[in-house]
Design a protein around this motif. Structure first.
Motif, PDB file in Angstrom:
ATOM      1  N   LEU A  87       0.823  -1.213   0.000  1.00 21.40           N
ATOM      2  CA  LEU A  87       0.000   0.000   0.000  1.00 21.40           C
ATOM      3  C   LEU A  87       0.856   1.262   0.000  1.00 21.40           C
ATOM      4  CD1 LEU A  87      -2.862  -0.937   2.489  1.00 21.40           C
ATOM      5  CD2 LEU A  87      -3.076  -0.544   0.028  1.00 21.40           C
ATOM      6  N   SER A  88       1.944   1.237   0.749  1.00 21.39           N
ATOM      7  CA  SER A  88       2.820   2.409   0.811  1.00 21.39           C
ATOM      8  C   SER A  88       3.388   2.741  -0.560  1.00 21.39           C
ATOM      9  CB  SER A  88       3.961   2.170   1.803  1.00 21.39           C
ATOM     10  OG  SER A  88       3.475   2.127   3.127  1.00 21.39           O
ATOM     11  N   ASP A  89       3.826   1.716  -1.289  1.00 21.64           N
ATOM     12  CA  ASP A  89       4.395   1.975  -2.608  1.00 21.64           C
ATOM     13  C   ASP A  89       3.323   2.318  -3.633  1.00 21.64           C
ATOM     14  OD1 ASP A  89       7.016   1.800  -1.870  1.00 21.64           O
ATOM     15  OD2 ASP A  89       7.284  -0.292  -2.476  1.00 21.64           O
ATOM     16  N   ALA A  90       2.112   1.787  -3.446  1.00 22.18           N
ATOM     17  CA  ALA A  90       1.000   2.185  -4.315  1.00 22.18           C
ATOM     18  C   ALA A  90       0.674   3.661  -4.114  1.00 22.18           C
ATOM     19  CB  ALA A  90      -0.227   1.325  -4.028  1.00 22.18           C
ATOM     20  N   VAL A 148      -6.157  -4.373  -0.570  1.00 20.40           N
ATOM     21  CA  VAL A 148      -4.949  -5.020  -1.089  1.00 20.40           C
ATOM     22  C   VAL A 148      -5.108  -6.528  -1.024  1.00 20.40           C
ATOM     23  CG1 VAL A 148      -3.836  -4.865   1.175  1.00 20.40           C
ATOM     24  CG2 VAL A 148      -2.429  -5.190  -0.871  1.00 20.40           C
ATOM     25  N   GLU A 149      -4.613  -7.194  -2.049  1.00 22.10           N
ATOM     26  CA  GLU A 149      -4.621  -8.648  -2.105  1.00 22.10           C
ATOM     27  C   GLU A 149      -3.242  -9.127  -2.539  1.00 22.10           C
ATOM     28  OE1 GLU A 149      -6.685 -12.201  -4.756  1.00 22.10           O
ATOM     29  OE2 GLU A 149      -7.811 -10.371  -4.360  1.00 22.10           O
ATOM     30  N   LEU A 150      -2.665 -10.030  -1.774  1.00 22.02           N
ATOM     31  CA  LEU A 150      -1.360 -10.595  -2.111  1.00 22.02           C
ATOM     32  C   LEU A 150      -1.576 -11.824  -2.986  1.00 22.02           C
ATOM     33  CD1 LEU A 150       0.388 -10.405   1.390  1.00 22.02           C
ATOM     34  CD2 LEU A 150       0.504  -8.739  -0.480  1.00 22.02           C
ATOM     35  N   SER A 159      -6.711  -1.882  -5.000  1.00 21.83           N
ATOM     36  CA  SER A 159      -7.760  -1.012  -5.530  1.00 21.83           C
ATOM     37  C   SER A 159      -8.007   0.103  -4.528  1.00 21.83           C
ATOM     38  CB  SER A 159      -9.054  -1.803  -5.769  1.00 21.83           C
ATOM     39  OG  SER A 159      -9.623  -2.210  -4.546  1.00 21.83           O
ATOM     40  N   PHE A 160      -8.408   1.263  -5.021  1.00 17.63           N
ATOM     41  CA  PHE A 160      -8.688   2.395  -4.139  1.00 17.63           C
ATOM     42  C   PHE A 160      -9.463   3.450  -4.907  1.00 17.63           C
ATOM     43  CE2 PHE A 160      -4.536   2.887  -6.076  1.00 17.63           C
ATOM     44  CZ  PHE A 160      -4.537   4.186  -6.561  1.00 17.63           C
TER      45      PHE A 160
END
Length: 218
Positions: A87-90, A148-150, A159-160
């Motif tokens: 999430l941080s890199d997204a 987030v899905e790994l 997605s956001f």
């Protein structure tokens, strides 16, 4: 992908295994089955992309948005170390894109650091559209409802939603700001695929964006 009055841009190319949703692969005016289960808006906010953790040894580029431009990320943490790194890199990828637009450059260190493959190609073209239109923007973009899905140890989907109701196009030469009324198209649903590179950075490699998605309209 950004700001409501700009000409329609090609969305990030769709992939078969993105995440959570089955969105249409277009941008403004696209339609699709874009429901995200369990979407909610939290109270925690951050004015910029999340800062690297103390254990993060990656040499990241400095990305600072200009005065008057702000990215706000709501509830951008899950408590899971790996998911939070994704999430941080997204989030940083979004700020890198906005930074490139405001800088008026298609080769900023942030773009090439946080984007790869098809997503990098499309991002460069999108920034160029802003330059060709003689526009930048000012104001605040709010990012919310991240999911987030790994997929495995080196790939994930995020997605956001983006709320651009308080972000406005601005003419580069004159500085004139276009404060056109917000519409449903001021809300954007993003689905992105990220892959972990050799440095440990989760790079955005593909994705879609849908304007006016019912999932995001508030």
């Amino acid at each position: 992908m950004k700001r409501r009055s700009l000409p329609v841009a090609t969305a990030l190319a769709a992939t078969a295994a993105l995440l959570l949703t089955a969105c249409g692969g277009g941008d403004d005016g696209s339609e699709g089955n874009d429901k995200i289960a369990g979407a909610d808006t939290g109270e925690s906010t951050s004015a910029t992309a999340p800062s690297p953790s103390p254990s993060d040894s990656v040499n990241r580029p400095d990305i600072t948005l200009p005065k008057g431009v702000e990215d706000v990320f709501e509830s951008w943490e899950t408590g899971d170390t790996t998911k939070d790194a994704v999430l941080s890199d997204a989030a940083r990828a979004q700020t890198a894109m906005n930074h490139a637009i405001t800088e008026g450059k298609t080769d900023t260190p942030g773009l090439t650091f946080y984007y790869e493959g098809e997503a990098l190609t499309t991002s460069v073209k999108w920034v160029q559209k802003w330059l060709d239109s003689g526009l930048t923007y000012t104001g605040t973009t709010r990012y919310f409802d991240p999911k987030v899905e790994l997929f495995d140890k080196e790939s994930a989907g995020v997605s956001f939603c983006a709320d651009e109701t308080k972000a406005y196009n601005k003419e580069r030469k004159t500085g004139k700001v276009d404060k056109a009324p917000a519409t449903n198209d001021s809300y954007v649903l993003y689905n992105t695929r990220l892959e972990k590179n050799d440095q440990g950075v989760w790079q955005t490699t593909d994705g879609t964006s849908v304007r006016g998605s019912d999932t995001c309209v508030r």
